[in-house]
Design an enzyme around this catalytic site. Structure first.
Site, PDB file in Angstrom:
ATOM      1  N   TRP A  92     -17.480 -17.336   8.651  1.00 27.46           N
ATOM      2  CA  TRP A  92     -18.720 -16.578   8.701  1.00 27.46           C
ATOM      3  C   TRP A  92     -18.603 -15.338   9.596  1.00 27.46           C
ATOM      4  CZ3 TRP A  92     -17.978 -21.648  10.053  1.00 27.46           C
ATOM      5  CH2 TRP A  92     -17.875 -21.924  11.430  1.00 27.46           C
ATOM      6  N   LYS A  93     -17.684 -15.384  10.567  1.00 30.12           N
ATOM      7  CA  LYS A  93     -17.529 -14.227  11.459  1.00 30.12           C
ATOM      8  C   LYS A  93     -16.968 -13.029  10.703  1.00 30.12           C
ATOM      9  CE  LYS A  93     -16.813 -17.179  15.503  1.00 30.12           C
ATOM     10  NZ  LYS A  93     -15.891 -17.561  16.603  1.00 30.12           N
ATOM     11  N   HIS A 141       0.811  -1.216   0.000  1.00 29.44           N
ATOM     12  CA  HIS A 141       0.000   0.000   0.000  1.00 29.44           C
ATOM     13  C   HIS A 141       0.846   1.268   0.000  1.00 29.44           C
ATOM     14  CE1 HIS A 141      -2.993  -2.975   0.961  1.00 29.44           C
ATOM     15  NE2 HIS A 141      -3.929  -2.078   0.804  1.00 29.44           N
ATOM     16  N   ASP A 193      -4.027  -3.550  11.980  1.00 23.58           N
ATOM     17  CA  ASP A 193      -4.598  -3.069  10.724  1.00 23.58           C
ATOM     18  C   ASP A 193      -4.906  -4.308   9.894  1.00 23.58           C
ATOM     19  OD1 ASP A 193      -5.176  -1.963   8.261  1.00 23.58           O
ATOM     20  OD2 ASP A 193      -3.252  -0.957   7.990  1.00 23.58           O
ATOM     21  N   GLY A 208       2.125  -4.198  15.556  1.00 18.51           N
ATOM     22  CA  GLY A 208       2.884  -2.961  15.469  1.00 18.51           C
ATOM     23  C   GLY A 208       4.346  -3.117  15.828  1.00 18.51           C
TER      24      GLY A 208
END
Length: 332
Positions: A226-227, A45, A174, A306
């Protein structure tokens, strides 16, 4: 991969943005966000996403001059419109406003409508946590994730960010609602590598670690099965309803036409309810306990979200930031 000094990377990106017509201050902030993302090891990204970002600028999807404007609000809750401006600049401004509201009300929340891809969502968690605030933010996306029990991508892999301030370095998670983001799968496929665990289904409906097969089927696996599917749906509902946007189903499936995105930014100022000493003691106790866990591989002890970012940031600032030679040549 090549390694280039951080300052050189940021400067090259800034020059590219100035050439596209960005004002100097906005070119600097936008370039800094891309460069920091790359330096922190989120290569999919950062620089790798920059050519696509420029393509959306050139095709008119991103309005480089648009800035978010306040539409309505009460107390610590506000709705803003991004005017289809650059996603990372809009997101940075929205989190900054949420932080300002939090310092006044204890908690601040900005619902941002009509924006574009925010690039690395974690940037805005770090933004708040570095200033001593807790943060929660999320975004919907174009349809790229099938609902559980279906084969059709009708949900977004709507990334969710949570950030916790800490003197020794923030804790920031994230994550996309798919087991692997499309950017990550593309990077694995480019290297000819398999995913470490199954990341989705192939065109025959079989679970696979082949990233190219998953991209071909457009059936990535939701986190938690499914969660994750349910979480993706509710994040879209909350973001769309709070912003007034129609939701993922109305976002164009073409990545070069991905706009009208909804995002939510929440900041919490803990100083109203706890002392810095209390917060530090609680955080260190939790992280210390994590570090006592027996690792499966002694060479890979447990780490908190992190922690790897801090290590890669230090390494890349010292040795140079890894960049794709082809993309780097194009930028220069």
């Amino acid at each position: 991969m090549l390694r280039v000094p951080y300052a050189e990377l940021e400067s090259a990106l800034e020059r590219s943005l100035l050439a596209e017509g960005f004002s100097p201050d906005r070119a600097h902030r936008c370039a800094k966000l891309f460069a920091e993302t790359t330096c922190d090891g989120v290569y999919t990204h950062g620089l790798a996403r920059f050519p696509r970002f420029l393509a959306t600028v050139r095709n008119g999807i991103v309005n480089i001059h648009a800035k978010p404007v306040r539409v309505s609000g009460i107390g610590g809750l506000e709705r803003w419109d991004g005017g289809h401006g650059p996603g990372n600049l809009n997101a940075w401004a929205a989190m900054d406003r949420a932080m300002t509201l939090a310092r006044t009300h204890g908690i601040g929340m900005v619902a941002l409508a009509s924006t574009s891809h925010w690039m690395r969502g974690g940037s805005y968690g770090w933004q708040a946590a570095n200033e001593g605030l807790f943060a929660i933010c999320w975004s919907n996306t174009l349809p790229n994730l099938p609902a559980w029990g279906t084969t059709t991508p009708v949900l977004g892999n709507n990334p969710l960010v949570l950030a916790i301030p800490r003197p020794g370095g923030p804790v920031v998670v994230d994550l996309a609602m798919s087991q692997f983001s499309y950017g990550t799968m593309t990077q694995y496929a480019k290297r000819g590598a398999q995913l470490p665990v199954p990341g989705g289904y192939d065109t025959a409906g079989e679970l696979t670690t082949d990233p190219a097969a998953i991209e071909a089927s457009q059936r990535p696996l939701p986190i938690g099965f499914w969660k994750g599917s349910g979480l993706a749906m509710t994040l879209d509902l909350m973001a769309a309803m709070l912003t007034g946007n129609p939701g993922t189903h109305a976002i164009d499936k073409d990545p070069l036409r991905e706009y009208n995105i909804s995002q939510v930014f929440i900041a919490v100022d803990p100083s109203a309810v706890a002392s810095p000493e209390e917060l530090h003691q609680i955080a260190e106790g939790i992280l210390y306990d994590l570090k006592q866990a027996t690792p499966i591989d002694p060479a890979r002890p447990a780490r908190y979200p992190g922690e790897q970012t801090l290590r890669l940031r230090e390494e890349n600032l010292r040795l140079g930031v890894p960049v794709d030679p082809e993309i780097w040549a194009g930028i220069q």
